[in-house]
Design a protein around this motif. Structure first.
Motif, PDB file in Angstrom:
ATOM      1  N   LEU A 236       0.822  -1.202   0.000  1.00 49.61           N
ATOM      2  CA  LEU A 236       0.000   0.000   0.000  1.00 49.61           C
ATOM      3  C   LEU A 236       0.859   1.256   0.000  1.00 49.61           C
ATOM      4  O   LEU A 236       1.918   1.305   0.629  1.00 49.61           O
ATOM      5  N   ARG A 237       0.357   2.279  -0.678  1.00 49.37           N
ATOM      6  CA  ARG A 237       0.995   3.592  -0.601  1.00 49.37           C
ATOM      7  C   ARG A 237       0.702   4.209   0.773  1.00 49.37           C
ATOM      8  O   ARG A 237      -0.222   3.774   1.467  1.00 49.37           O
ATOM      9  N   PRO A 238       1.478   5.217   1.186  1.00 51.74           N
ATOM     10  CA  PRO A 238       1.388   5.713   2.565  1.00 51.74           C
ATOM     11  C   PRO A 238      -0.010   6.101   3.027  1.00 51.74           C
ATOM     12  O   PRO A 238      -0.411   5.766   4.150  1.00 51.74           O
TER      13      PRO A 238
ATOM     14  N   ALA B 180      -1.884   4.080   6.104  1.00 47.17           N
ATOM     15  CA  ALA B 180      -2.289   4.715   7.363  1.00 47.17           C
ATOM     16  C   ALA B 180      -3.731   4.384   7.707  1.00 47.17           C
ATOM     17  O   ALA B 180      -4.050   4.061   8.861  1.00 47.17           O
ATOM     18  N   VAL B 181      -4.613   4.447   6.714  1.00 42.89           N
ATOM     19  CA  VAL B 181      -6.033   4.164   6.958  1.00 42.89           C
ATOM     20  C   VAL B 181      -6.239   2.699   7.317  1.00 42.89           C
ATOM     21  O   VAL B 181      -6.900   2.370   8.318  1.00 42.89           O
ATOM     22  N   VAL B 182      -5.677   1.790   6.509  1.00 38.33           N
ATOM     23  CA  VAL B 182      -5.865   0.358   6.754  1.00 38.33           C
ATOM     24  C   VAL B 182      -5.201  -0.049   8.070  1.00 38.33           C
ATOM     25  O   VAL B 182      -5.754  -0.827   8.849  1.00 38.33           O
ATOM     26  N   GLY B 183      -4.020   0.491   8.330  1.00 34.21           N
ATOM     27  CA  GLY B 183      -3.326   0.167   9.574  1.00 34.21           C
ATOM     28  C   GLY B 183      -4.132   0.537  10.792  1.00 34.21           C
ATOM     29  O   GLY B 183      -4.173  -0.211  11.788  1.00 34.21           O
ATOM     30  N   ALA B 184      -4.800   1.684  10.761  1.00 33.13           N
ATOM     31  CA  ALA B 184      -5.620   2.111  11.885  1.00 33.13           C
ATOM     32  C   ALA B 184      -6.802   1.165  12.101  1.00 33.13           C
ATOM     33  O   ALA B 184      -7.197   0.900  13.238  1.00 33.13           O
TER      34      ALA B 184
ATOM     35  N   ILE C 244       0.970  -5.218   6.157  1.00 33.50           N
ATOM     36  CA  ILE C 244       1.146  -4.066   5.269  1.00 33.50           C
ATOM     37  C   ILE C 244       2.624  -3.903   4.932  1.00 33.50           C
ATOM     38  O   ILE C 244       3.476  -3.908   5.818  1.00 33.50           O
ATOM     39  N   ILE C 245       2.913  -3.777   3.645  1.00 34.05           N
ATOM     40  CA  ILE C 245       4.275  -3.506   3.190  1.00 34.05           C
ATOM     41  C   ILE C 245       4.238  -2.299   2.254  1.00 34.05           C
ATOM     42  O   ILE C 245       3.174  -1.945   1.735  1.00 34.05           O
TER      43      ILE C 245
END
Length: 360
Positions: free
Chosen positions: A239-241, A245-249, A259-260
């Protein structure tokens, strides 16, 4: 000598024009009077163009950078029109090839047509039929102006015909992405970032997400991420930054989705070609999945290339977490629909395009 300008507006365009540059140079080496210049709307230091991209694609860097860099689409359109006009003042051009449906693509198409230069649209006839989408407006304008409409399949050709394009302008050349895949298939390699992990070919899923509207609607996205976490297979998410950020949250402390960072072309190609299945909102990724015969779930209610659904490996689930969970279970069990390659998705699209440019 026929002078061809190939206009690009964003990173994905290069993946589609690399085979055309190769085919033009092969035709020139064979004695055909044809040459090309590659023009990019952006800057030479554009951060989205990673240093490995052109090496991976075995293609030259752009001959000319217009230097446009802004986010407002109307402002961008005006700047590209102004800079591309200056380019055409300085470079003899017989045909301009534009790609896809960006605002910069539309801008270049308008300038070329106003100057009476033959205009060719690569990936013509694609529609979402949602006029609220800016890209849909771009598609309508570009196709309406184009002298040569290069379509990927019967569906796109039929759309162009229904909208009034003359039959002699429409050329069903196939899907240019397949040319790039075919040319680079033996060069794909396992990403360094997954070395040392337990990831094995055919035993993981790949998840990509780029659509801004979906990223902005976390209440709708959250149940889909929950379905991914519960699917019972390891999920790798390049994923792009912003998307990371959204998916990580939404993932919280879960490690079922890894996520890489977004990957170079050849590494991403290996990852998707060797996956058990793919979950994406990208039409390009779905098209490549069909070529590789890898099951694919698209998080959208439509696709620009319906061939990926009718004959390929793609299934549309919209933004419905329940339908996503059902499709993920089928992936986990290794049960998927029979698929085949759509007509002319054979990796020879660029050859047909160059022959058309020479004959038409």
């Amino acid at each position: 000598m026929q002078h061809i300008c190939i206009f690009t507006g964003a990173r994905p365009n290069f993946i589609k024009v690399a085979p055309i540059i190769r085919a033009i140079r092969q035709a020139s080496d064979a004695g055909c009077a044809i040459s090309e210049q590659l023009v990019y709307a952006g800057k030479a230091d554009d951060p989205t163009l990673e240093s490995s991209l052109f090496d991976d694609l075995q293609m030259p860097r752009p001959d000319v950078y217009l230097g446009v860099d802004c986010e407002n689409l109307n402002e961008l359109t005006g700047q590209v029109m102004s800079q591309f006009e200056r380019y055409l003042d300085q470079h003899p051009t017989d045909t301009v090839i534009v790609v896809d449906d960006l605002a910069s693509t539309m801008a270049a198409a308008i300038v070329a047509k106003k100057r009476g230069i033959r205009l060719a649209h690569l990936v013509a006839g694609t529609r979402s039929f949602d006029i609220q989408m800016p890209k849909e407006i771009n598609r309508l304008v570009i196709d309406g102006l184009s002298d040569l409409l290069f379509t990927a399949g019967v569906g796109s050709s039929s759309t162009a015909t229904r909208e009034g394009a003359e039959m002699h302008k429409i050329y069903m050349v196939g899907n240019i992405l397949m040319d790039t895949l075919r040319n680079n298939h033996s060069r794909l390699h396992r990403p360094d970032i997954v070395d040392g992990t337990t990831i094995c070919a055919g035993q993981y899923l790949v998840f990509t997400l780029n659509r801004k509207a979906l990223l902005a609607d976390r209440s709708r996205l959250a149940p889909m991420i929950d379905a991914l976490m519960a699917c019972g297979l390891p999920v790798i998410a390049p994923l792009r930054p912003e998307a990371a950020a959204v998916v990580g949250a939404l993932l919280g402390d879960s490690h079922s989705v890894q996520i890489i960072p977004s990957l170079p072309y050849l590494e991403f190609g290996w990852l998707t070609a060797n996956a058990r299945g793919i979950i994406t909102d990208s039409g390009n990724v779905a098209e490549e999945a069909t070529f590789n015969n890898v099951p694919c779930i698209t998080l959208n209610s439509y696709t620009e290339h319906i061939e990926t659904v009718k004959t390929g490996t793609n299934v549309l689930v919209g933004e419905d977490a329940g339908r996503l969970a059902e499709a993920l279970e089928q992936m986990r069990q290794g049960v998927w629909k029979h698929s085949s390659l759509p007509d002319r998705w054979d990796g020879r699209t660029a050859e047909r395009i160059v022959q058309t440019l020479l004959d038409a």
